[in-house]
Structures are given as C-alpha cells and as structure tokens.
Design a protein around this motif. Structure first.
Motif, PDB file in Angstrom:
ATOM      1  N   PRO A 268       2.129  -9.218   2.330  1.00 59.74           N
ATOM      2  CA  PRO A 268       2.000  -8.306   3.483  1.00 59.74           C
ATOM      3  C   PRO A 268       3.133  -7.302   3.624  1.00 59.74           C
ATOM      4  CG  PRO A 268       2.594 -10.521   4.196  1.00 59.74           C
ATOM      5  CD  PRO A 268       2.260 -10.626   2.736  1.00 59.74           C
ATOM      6  N   TRP A 269       4.293  -7.572   3.030  1.00 59.97           N
ATOM      7  CA  TRP A 269       5.419  -6.652   3.221  1.00 59.97           C
ATOM      8  C   TRP A 269       5.497  -5.569   2.144  1.00 59.97           C
ATOM      9  CZ3 TRP A 269       8.004  -7.197  -1.225  1.00 59.97           C
ATOM     10  CH2 TRP A 269       8.016  -8.462  -1.852  1.00 59.97           C
ATOM     11  N   PHE A 270       4.650  -5.639   1.108  1.00 63.31           N
ATOM     12  CA  PHE A 270       4.685  -4.627   0.051  1.00 63.31           C
ATOM     13  C   PHE A 270       3.744  -3.480   0.408  1.00 63.31           C
ATOM     14  CE2 PHE A 270       3.017  -2.666  -3.823  1.00 63.31           C
ATOM     15  CZ  PHE A 270       4.200  -2.313  -4.474  1.00 63.31           C
ATOM     16  N   LYS A 271       4.257  -2.239   0.383  1.00 65.54           N
ATOM     17  CA  LYS A 271       3.470  -1.056   0.734  1.00 65.54           C
ATOM     18  C   LYS A 271       3.653   0.013  -0.350  1.00 65.54           C
ATOM     19  CE  LYS A 271       2.333  -2.900   4.694  1.00 65.54           C
ATOM     20  NZ  LYS A 271       0.950  -3.370   4.952  1.00 65.54           N
ATOM     21  N   LEU A 272       2.548   0.443  -0.912  1.00 70.21           N
ATOM     22  CA  LEU A 272       2.556   1.474  -1.944  1.00 70.21           C
ATOM     23  C   LEU A 272       2.049   2.789  -1.347  1.00 70.21           C
ATOM     24  CD1 LEU A 272       2.803   2.365  -4.932  1.00 70.21           C
ATOM     25  CD2 LEU A 272       0.451   1.547  -5.268  1.00 70.21           C
ATOM     26  N   ILE A 273       2.836   3.864  -1.506  1.00 65.75           N
ATOM     27  CA  ILE A 273       2.464   5.188  -0.982  1.00 65.75           C
ATOM     28  C   ILE A 273       2.491   6.176  -2.146  1.00 65.75           C
ATOM     29  CG2 ILE A 273       3.067   7.052   0.606  1.00 65.75           C
ATOM     30  CD1 ILE A 273       4.472   4.954   2.351  1.00 65.75           C
ATOM     31  N   LEU A 274       1.385   6.873  -2.356  1.00 70.65           N
ATOM     32  CA  LEU A 274       1.281   7.854  -3.429  1.00 70.65           C
ATOM     33  C   LEU A 274       0.880   9.202  -2.848  1.00 70.65           C
ATOM     34  CD1 LEU A 274      -0.847   5.772  -5.982  1.00 70.65           C
ATOM     35  CD2 LEU A 274       1.643   5.892  -5.858  1.00 70.65           C
ATOM     36  N   THR A 275       1.467  10.291  -3.368  1.00 70.57           N
ATOM     37  CA  THR A 275       0.948  11.620  -3.054  1.00 70.57           C
ATOM     38  C   THR A 275       0.390  12.215  -4.336  1.00 70.57           C
ATOM     39  OG1 THR A 275       2.879  13.027  -3.526  1.00 70.57           O
ATOM     40  CG2 THR A 275       2.847  11.866  -1.416  1.00 70.57           C
ATOM     41  N   MET A 276      -0.713  12.925  -4.208  1.00 67.05           N
ATOM     42  CA  MET A 276      -1.368  13.514  -5.383  1.00 67.05           C
ATOM     43  C   MET A 276      -2.267  14.668  -4.937  1.00 67.05           C
ATOM     44  SD  MET A 276      -4.253  10.578  -6.183  1.00 67.05           S
ATOM     45  CE  MET A 276      -3.014   9.290  -6.330  1.00 67.05           C
ATOM     46  N   ARG A 277      -2.645  15.475  -5.877  1.00 59.28           N
ATOM     47  CA  ARG A 277      -3.609  16.533  -5.593  1.00 59.28           C
ATOM     48  C   ARG A 277      -4.998  15.925  -5.430  1.00 59.28           C
ATOM     49  NH1 ARG A 277      -1.839  21.585  -9.551  1.00 59.28           N
ATOM     50  NH2 ARG A 277       0.360  21.610  -8.918  1.00 59.28           N
ATOM     51  N   SER A 278      -5.827  16.621  -4.676  1.00 53.96           N
ATOM     52  CA  SER A 278      -7.187  16.140  -4.441  1.00 53.96           C
ATOM     53  C   SER A 278      -7.935  15.919  -5.742  1.00 53.96           C
ATOM     54  CB  SER A 278      -7.958  17.140  -3.574  1.00 53.96           C
ATOM     55  OG  SER A 278      -7.332  17.301  -2.320  1.00 53.96           O
ATOM     56  N   SER A 279      -7.732  16.824  -6.701  1.00 55.99           N
ATOM     57  CA  SER A 279      -8.446  16.705  -7.970  1.00 55.99           C
ATOM     58  C   SER A 279      -8.036  15.440  -8.708  1.00 55.99           C
ATOM     59  CB  SER A 279      -8.183  17.934  -8.844  1.00 55.99           C
ATOM     60  OG  SER A 279      -6.790  18.130  -9.023  1.00 55.99           O
ATOM     61  N   THR A 280      -6.767  15.050  -8.606  1.00 58.55           N
ATOM     62  CA  THR A 280      -6.319  13.820  -9.274  1.00 58.55           C
ATOM     63  C   THR A 280      -7.035  12.607  -8.682  1.00 58.55           C
ATOM     64  OG1 THR A 280      -4.151  14.763  -9.778  1.00 58.55           O
ATOM     65  CG2 THR A 280      -4.321  12.370  -9.792  1.00 58.55           C
ATOM     66  N   TRP A 281      -7.161  12.599  -7.350  1.00 55.51           N
ATOM     67  CA  TRP A 281      -7.862  11.475  -6.718  1.00 55.51           C
ATOM     68  C   TRP A 281      -9.335  11.448  -7.139  1.00 55.51           C
ATOM     69  CZ3 TRP A 281      -7.424   7.015  -4.249  1.00 55.51           C
ATOM     70  CH2 TRP A 281      -8.563   6.506  -3.608  1.00 55.51           C
ATOM     71  N   ILE A 282      -9.982  12.599  -7.084  1.00 53.92           N
ATOM     72  CA  ILE A 282     -11.413  12.661  -7.418  1.00 53.92           C
ATOM     73  C   ILE A 282     -11.645  12.205  -8.860  1.00 53.92           C
ATOM     74  CG2 ILE A 282     -13.360  14.227  -7.759  1.00 53.92           C
ATOM     75  CD1 ILE A 282     -12.244  15.879  -5.408  1.00 53.92           C
ATOM     76  N   ASN A 283     -10.764  12.630  -9.752  1.00 55.82           N
ATOM     77  CA  ASN A 283     -10.952  12.302 -11.161  1.00 55.82           C
ATOM     78  C   ASN A 283     -10.618  10.854 -11.494  1.00 55.82           C
ATOM     79  OD1 ASN A 283     -11.686  14.955 -11.577  1.00 55.82           O
ATOM     80  ND2 ASN A 283      -9.682  15.587 -12.334  1.00 55.82           N
ATOM     81  N   ASN A 284      -9.853  10.188 -10.627  1.00 53.72           N
ATOM     82  CA  ASN A 284      -9.392   8.837 -10.961  1.00 53.72           C
ATOM     83  C   ASN A 284      -9.684   7.801  -9.884  1.00 53.72           C
ATOM     84  OD1 ASN A 284      -7.569   9.302 -13.551  1.00 53.72           O
ATOM     85  ND2 ASN A 284      -7.115  10.973 -12.118  1.00 53.72           N
ATOM     86  N   LYS A 285     -10.466   8.182  -8.865  1.00 51.56           N
ATOM     87  CA  LYS A 285     -10.694   7.239  -7.771  1.00 51.56           C
ATOM     88  C   LYS A 285     -11.468   6.006  -8.225  1.00 51.56           C
ATOM     89  CE  LYS A 285     -14.829   9.666  -6.066  1.00 51.56           C
ATOM     90  NZ  LYS A 285     -15.444  10.347  -4.894  1.00 51.56           N
ATOM     91  N   HIS A 286     -12.273   6.151  -9.276  1.00 52.10           N
ATOM     92  CA  HIS A 286     -13.023   4.989  -9.768  1.00 52.10           C
ATOM     93  C   HIS A 286     -12.081   3.930 -10.319  1.00 52.10           C
ATOM     94  CE1 HIS A 286     -12.468   7.831 -13.057  1.00 52.10           C
ATOM     95  NE2 HIS A 286     -12.538   6.804 -13.909  1.00 52.10           N
ATOM     96  N   ASP A 287     -10.897   4.344 -10.786  1.00 50.65           N
ATOM     97  CA  ASP A 287      -9.894   3.389 -11.251  1.00 50.65           C
ATOM     98  C   ASP A 287      -8.998   2.914 -10.117  1.00 50.65           C
ATOM     99  OD1 ASP A 287     -10.655   3.390 -13.936  1.00 50.65           O
ATOM    100  OD2 ASP A 287      -9.475   5.182 -14.368  1.00 50.65           O
ATOM    101  N   ILE A 288      -8.650   3.838  -9.202  1.00 45.50           N
ATOM    102  CA  ILE A 288      -7.677   3.511  -8.154  1.00 45.50           C
ATOM    103  C   ILE A 288      -8.310   2.682  -7.050  1.00 45.50           C
ATOM    104  CG2 ILE A 288      -6.090   4.482  -6.457  1.00 45.50           C
ATOM    105  CD1 ILE A 288      -5.897   6.979  -8.205  1.00 45.50           C
TER     106      ILE A 288
END
Length: 851
Positions: A268-288
């Motif tokens: 519960p204490w581990f928090k992951l924060i990522l910033t990325m371009r929208s295109s990066t999310w769209i292209n890789n959301k199936h993995d993420i």
C-alpha cells in the motif's frame, strides 16, 4: 574499474558542484565548471559535455572514462577508480546504519532535488513565475485516497505536465520538512534511465543501487513498516515517451517498469507516477493498463484522446500573468485568452514579450504569429528541414477534407516515412505530429495525425498554396469553398492563406473575399481578424512599400462592403472599422464608417461615443450627403437628440415619409450591397422612434418592392434585421399570429444551428422570444429567457433596457412573479443611470421595441 556505477556517478557529479562552490546548477554554470576544471587539472571537459553530464542536453551514450577521470581528479582523487574505492570503504563503514527509511529518504531526496533543479532550469517561463495547477491536487488526492498503486499524467506535448508535477513534488517535500508526511520521493526524468541500459542492469536493481542499496541484502528494509512510519514511497518518472528511445529499448524499459509495478502493486505504501504523451499511452495502454484497476487514469472527456491535463483556465491565465508582471492590471478579452490557454502557446508568447509582458496587446493575429515562429524555428530552420516539408506535404495529400478525415494510415505513407526517416522522427519528437496505434484483434490500425488543429490548419494552408503556385486568387478560394464546405477548419485555413497573401504583397486579392462561403459567425470572426491583421501590418516599422501604397489608395468597393452588416456589430468590430478608415477613402465610404460606428455606440448606449461620431459626420459638407437616398447624418442626429434630451427631431421622419411615398426611381440608390443594407435598416430603426408601427411597416414594404425581398434564412443579415423590425411592429400592433409566424421560423433555425447566429442576432432572437411569449400569455419560462437575454446581450445596453421595459409594462408578470418584477425594475433603473438617461422619460414614453 571502468564500470559506471550509477550511485557513485551521481555522487561524483555532486562532488564536482561542491568543489566549484555551487549548491545548484543551471545550464550557464557548465561554462564556469569547464573553466574551473581546466584551471585546476589542465585537462579540458567541454561545456557541451558537461551539459550532457548534468542532463541539460540529451545523450545517447554514457560519459567516457576520460570525462569521469578528469571529474574525479578535479575533486582531488587520482582517478575514477580511486573515487569508487573510497565510496566502497564509506559504504562498509555505514552499512549497519544505512539500511533505514530515513537514510533511504535522504538518498532519494538528493536525486529528486537534482532532478527538480534540472527541470526548473528547462522551464520555458522562469520557474519562479510559473503556477501550481489545482487539477493536479485533485488528481493526486483521488490517487492517494483510492486503492491505486500507479497513475499517469498524459497529454500531448506542451501541456505543462512536467512543470505542474514539479510544483506538486515541491509541496510534498515541504510537508515532509514540516513533519506532516514521512514520504520518500524518488524523481527523475526519462533521460536518466539511459544509465540503466548503458550499465546493462535490471532496472529494479539499478534503482536500488542508485539509492545505495544492494538487491540481495537490503530489499527487506523497504517493507519495514516500523521504519517507514506511515509514509509512502513515490517512484516518479517524467517524460516516459517512446520517441526518446529505439523501439526495442522502450519496450525493454517499459517491461522492467511493469515488473516493478507487479512486484509492489499489493504494497500500500508504494506509488508509481508516470508522465507521458497521449500517443505513448494510446500505443502502449494494452501493456500498461491491461484491465488492471490499480491504475488511476482520470482522462478528461473522450478517453480516446488520453488526456488528463486540462488547458489553462481564465483564472490561471490571470494568475500567471500577475506572476510574470505584477504591474499588469488589464487582461485579454475572454475570446482572445482562449488562444493562450494552451501552455505551449503561452510560453511562445512569453519568449517574444518577456521584457514587457502583458496580454493587453494581443489580438486575433497574435496566436498565428506564435505558431509561425514555432514552425520557423523547429521545422524550417532545423535539421532535415526540406525533408520535413516534403513529408508534411505528403501527409496532407493523403487526407480527405470533404469527409473530414485527417488521420493518415501509416500503411499508406510507410514508403514516405522510410524515405524521410530522420525528418519523421524529429516531427514526432517536437510534438508536431504523433503516431497512434489503435489496432484490434481483427485489424491493424496505426495512423499519423497532427498534434493539434493549429499545426494541421497551417500545413493544409501551405499545401493548398503550394498547389496553387502560392497565388491568392479565385481558384484558391474556390478550392477552399469546395473542399471545406461545412468544415470547422475552413476559416482557420483561409486565415493562414490571407496572412501569406499580405506578407507577400498580394493585398489587392482581398477583393475576392466576397466569394468565400462563410456563415455569419465565421464572417464576423474573419472581419475582426482582418482588422487586427491590417492594424498590425499598417503599424509595423518595416512595412513594405507595396503595403504603404495599398493603404494610401481608396479601398475597393468589394472589400469595403465586406466589412458592413449590423449582424457584425460589437466592440471588436469597431476596431476593424477604425482600421478601415486608415485607407485613403472617398467621402461616401468615410461617412458610412462613422455611421456604422455611431450605430454601434447606440447599441451600447454610449452617448459620448455617439456624439463623437456625430461630430465627425457633421464635418462633411452637405453636398456629400446628396449621394444617399437615406441621409445617415439626420438619422444619427435624431437618435442622439432623442436619447440625450428626449427630443424627437421631426425633420428625418418627414424625409423618411417622403421616401416611402416617393422612392427614387433614377440613379443607383437601390444597388444591392452591404452599405445600402445598413442605410435602409438604419432608416427602419429610426422610424421606430415615432412609436408608429404602421409608418414603419409602410417603409418596410417599399424596401421589399424597390430594393429587395426578404427571406427567412439566416444567410442574409439584412433580411434578418428587417424581419425583426417587422415582428416588433406586429408585437406593438397586437398582431399575434403574424408575430408567432416569424418567431416560429427563426426558432426552428436556431434549434438547428445556433452557430449561424452572431451574438447580436442571438440577442434579437431572444428578445423576439420574450415578446412572442408575452403576446401568447406564456410566462412559464420568462425568468429564464430574461437571464439568457442578459447573458447574450453583454454590452448591448439599449436592447437590455427595452426588453426590461417590456417586462415592466406587463402587469401579469408583476402579479405572477412579484420578486422577479421588482428585480427587473431595479436592473432597468440601474441601466438608465449608467447610460445617463432620464428614468421618467424612458419609462413612460419610450417605444416598446428592441434594437
């Protein structure tokens, strides 16, 4: 020892700063450090190399052994190997005390502070003048209060993700200092992750090594609840974008990050924060994402755009302006500020005006100048510029404007991309275009699109101009009309073509604008834009000789008439008319301009402006007015006399009566053009001062017979306003059936497409709705209608006064809604006072019509 140990490398970088006497570093400090290293060691490390070392310049490779050896010597060590040996000895001495939450927090804090310093220095606007974003607090509150392990901040390039995140992290560190939280924040940008690849180590082990931990012995410390005392461990990675890496590198990095997420997702204490371009999310959301509920996405609006970073609000724009220039008092109009709600455009504007920053000088041309500057620097002057131009042209040629299809399938242009591979990668990296993979189990679907509408519209315009030999002519306008019928990009594409025309001395072609097929709203927007463009070019210190000559001559009849129409009247249109007056105009045209300005002053009930324009009209010799079938001076004079003193000058009404009983049969008095439209409408609305609707209807019928018939479409402003005057006459005559017929037709048009009505047309439409409902004794929605009218009317105070007066002369409303009636009385009295009008006169004798 030649291995680049990341934790020791970071310590060496810090040691170099300490040796130089710097607590923090900026890009310009790299020159100072370079000189200091040479003075002490007599060995040289270039300023550019140091910028790569400290993250101010991108590097695909690890620093050379020579570089780190010289840095070690500068810090007093014989070599890099000796520096590492001493760090090993220090690690052994502190091994028993280092494995703890507080030590981990301290080590992470050093890396985070360094990352913050680097990113602050990269800010396009000085970081101290940037603002925190309220949306981020709300996003992270939801993240921390929910059952989430990871979250993303996703948006196209230039949305301000990094700066917003820096502010949030700084606030979180302050809470740590105040003892309100006990968090560990490990923050670095994606360029630092290159070290993981260069060292060939597993990312999880690399992160632990960076913090001074061994994966074998100290991993348990992270799970020690006693030591962490309720704190969170934040792993924050900025700018995780695929364009930075080779495809195989990014896939490896992403998989390792997801391994870390999987390892800790139930902690519960581990928090992951990522910033990325929208295109990066769209292209890789199936993995993420992969259907995992541990990710907080929080996308705004259409999830397909994958954006959870909003643009600036008007309040944020104001706050940012005050941060940059505390002396700023006035701000841009809302419609102009909308152009600067994009952080990237705001940044461009700041760079151009940082010495005297204010938004009060912006106009409808400013945003186009900013985009042009960006394209000049990033495309035309950058590497592979010719290839970029050819690639963009090829992408545009694959689009279908008629069907409004702007996504280009990658399969159609794959050969083009291979041909201009470097240009393609650069356009992706600067955020000009983006590649989206939305494939499903049945279809491969990867498309290329422009990152925003402005970049798209600019490139379309340049492609159309190129196909037309860069000539602004009838063929170009015809092509725009045909390919962009009912297209939201049509107006912006046309604007870019106009900018090119005026920059290349093709101003005489503006006569062709009358051939453009635009809605009233689009034409109103274009007229204001042309006014700003003319004003800017006219006042430019380096204006061309052709432009000087253009303004010295008389404006053509076609262009002059293009600017006229009551439907366009507002305060911004006045600026355009003032600009038009700078041409070497003939007397008739100058009279028409001052008449239009006077009409605008009447609408706003600004009697001072009305008087100024009346004086200008009076300065023309009487013989100049012989060319007009309706004398505009006498109409404006009658209006001023009535509103200022309550005196009705009968002379103009005698003239208007003579006109409709004996209209001129010879000459070109009834030539169909916009300036005559304005004059004949001015006569109709002047007649309404007599409070004799029968006389007004006679005048209107003569116009229909001798000038032109009216229709009930919203394609012609003249017809709309004459029909509004007709409807008002029916209202005052109690002819409810005829009134309802007119209202019903326009109500249908309004429901179908409200955007076809300009603001002033909407104003009159709502007034017509109020009069119709009162005539039908329908009072259910009267309160909402009055509120809607007030919102649309804005500064059109005359209309507000008359509509409120209609309410005050309707006793049934006073009986049904006494409090509302009382409020209307208050608002009416307030408006009269603000306009300098006499309450008794206007309450009892003013005609019940709306102008």
């Amino acid at each position: 020892m030649t291995t680049l140990l990341p934790q020791y490398y970071e310590l060496l970088k810090t040691a170099v700063l300490t040796e130089t006497g710097l607590s923090t570093i900026t890009p310009c400090d790299c020159k100072i450090i370079s000189a200091s290293i040479f003075n002490k060691t007599k060995q040289s490390i270039s300023e550019t190399t140091l910028k790569r070392v400290y993250g101010f310049a991108y590097s695909k490779f690890k620093p050379s052994l020579f570089t780190i050896d010289v840095m070690a010597k500068y810090c007093g060590y014989p070599s890099w190997e000796d520096f590492c040996l001493e760090q090993d000895q220090n690690t052994v001495k502190t091994q028993d005390t280092s494995a703890g939450w507080e030590i981990l927090k301290l080590n992470a804090g050093k890396i985070t502070s360094f990352t913050l310093q680097v990113l602050r220095n990269k800010s396009g606007i000085p970081y101290s003048q940037t603002i925190k974003r309220q949306f981020l607090d709300e996003h992270f509150n939801e993240f921390l209060n929910g059952d989430y392990t990871a979250t993303i901040l996703a948006a196209p390039a230039g949305y301000g993700k990094t700066i917003a995140l820096c502010h949030w992290i700084e606030e979180r560190l302050i809470l740590n200092t105040e003892g309100k939280t006990n968090d560990i924040i490990l923050f670095f940008s994606t360029s630092a992750l290159m070290n993981a690849f260069l060292s060939g180590r597993d990312l999880n082990h690399w992160l632990l090594a960076l913090l001074g931990y061994s994966a074998d012995n100290d991993i348990a410390t992270l799970f020690d609840k006693e030591q962490k005392k309720g704190g969170n461990f934040f792993l924050v990675i900025d700018d995780l974008d695929e364009y930075v890496y080779k495809p195989e590198q990014f896939k490896l990095l992403l998989n390792q990050l997801l391994d870390i997420f999987s390892l800790y997702q139930f902690v519960p204490w581990f928090k992951l924060i990522l910033t990325m371009r929208s295109s990066t999310w769209i292209n890789n959301k199936h993995d993420i994402d992969n259907g995992n509920s541990s990710w907080l996405k929080g996308f705004i609006g259409n999830e397909q755009w994958a954006t959870n970073i909003p643009l600036f609000s008007p309040q944020e724009i104001k706050e940012l302006c005050l941060n940059i220039n505390p002396a700023a008092k006035d701000f841009a109009a809302v419609d102009l500020a909308d152009d600067f709600n994009h952080p990237l455009y705001f940044q461009f504007y700041y760079k151009e005006h940082k010495d005297n920053f204010t938004l009060t000088d912006i106009n409808h041309v400013s945003i186009h100048e900013l985009i042009s500057t960006f394209i000049l620097n990033k495309i035309y002057l950058g590497h592979h510029s010719a290839e970029k131009v050819l690639l963009l042209k090829g992408l545009i040629e694959q689009m279908d404007f008629a069907q409004q299809i702007y996504n280009v399938p990658k399969t159609k242009v794959n050969a083009l991309i291979k041909q201009y591979h470097n240009a393609y990668n650069e356009l992706i990296s600067i955020g000009f275009i983006r590649e989206l993979n939305t494939s499903s189990d049945l279809h491969y679907r990867t498309c290329i699109q422009f990152s925003n509408d402005s970049f798209l519209e600019y490139t379309i315009a340049k492609t159309l101009l190129n196909a037309n030999n860069f000539i602004f002519d009838t063929a170009l306008i015809k092509g725009i009309n045909t390919q962009f019928a009912n297209n939201p990009h049509k107006l912006s594409v046309l604007k870019w073509c106009i900018i090119y025309a005026i920059k290349t001395g093709q101003q005489k072609s503006f006569d062709l604008l009358a051939q453009t097929q635009l809605t009233f709203t689009e034409k109103s927007n274009l007229i204001i834009f042309l006014g700003d463009l003319f004003e800017k070019e006219f006042s430019a210190a380096n204006k061309s000789e052709s432009l000087v000559l253009y303004f010295k001559q008389d404006c053509s009849k076609e262009l002059f008439n293009y600017f006229f129409g009551l439907e366009f009247i507002n305060i911004r249109h006045e600026k355009t008319l003032h600009c038009l007056s700078k041409f070497g105009l003939a007397s008739r045209k100058r009279i028409l301009i001052y008449t239009a300005l006077a009409v605008s002053a009447v609408m706003r009930m600004n009697l001072d402006d009305l008087h100024k324009n009346l004086i200008k009209l009076q300065s023309f010799p009487p013989e100049d007015y012989n060319k007009f079938s309706i004398n505009p001076l006498h109409c404006i004079d009658a209006m001023y006399s009535y509103f200022k003193n309550g005196v009705i000058k009968k002379g103009i009404f005698v003239e208007l009566t003579r006109f409709y009983f004996n209209p001129p049969y010879e000459g070109n008095y009834f030539e169909n053009n916009a300036s005559n439209d304005m004059l004949y409408l001015l006569g109709a609305y002047t007649l309404l001062l007599t409070n004799n609707p029968v006389k007004t209807l006679r005048y209107i019928n003569v116009l229909k017979k001798h000038y032109k018939e009216t229709d009930f479409t919203t394609n012609y402003g003249y017809s709309f306003f004459l029909n509004m005057a007709t409807a008002d006459c029916y209202f005052r005559l109690g002819k409810t059936r005829q009134l309802v017929e007119i209202y019903s037709i326009y109500s249908t048009s309004y429901k179908q497409d409200a955007s076809a009505f300009t603001d002033y047309m909407k104003n009159l439409f709502y007034a017509l709705r109020i009069k119709t409902n009162i005539s039908l004794n329908k009072y259910t929605h009267i309160i909402e209608d009055i509120k809607s009218h007030a919102q649309i009317a804005h500064g059109q105070k005359l209309s507000q006064i008359f509509v409120l007066l209609i309410i005050l002369n309707t006793p049934q409303i006073a009986d049904l809604y006494p409090q509302f009636y009382k409020q209307c009385h208050y608002e009416h009295t307030k408006l009269l006072r603000e306009c300098g009008l006499t309450a008794n006169l206007y309450f009892k004798t003013i005609p019940l019509y709306n102008t």
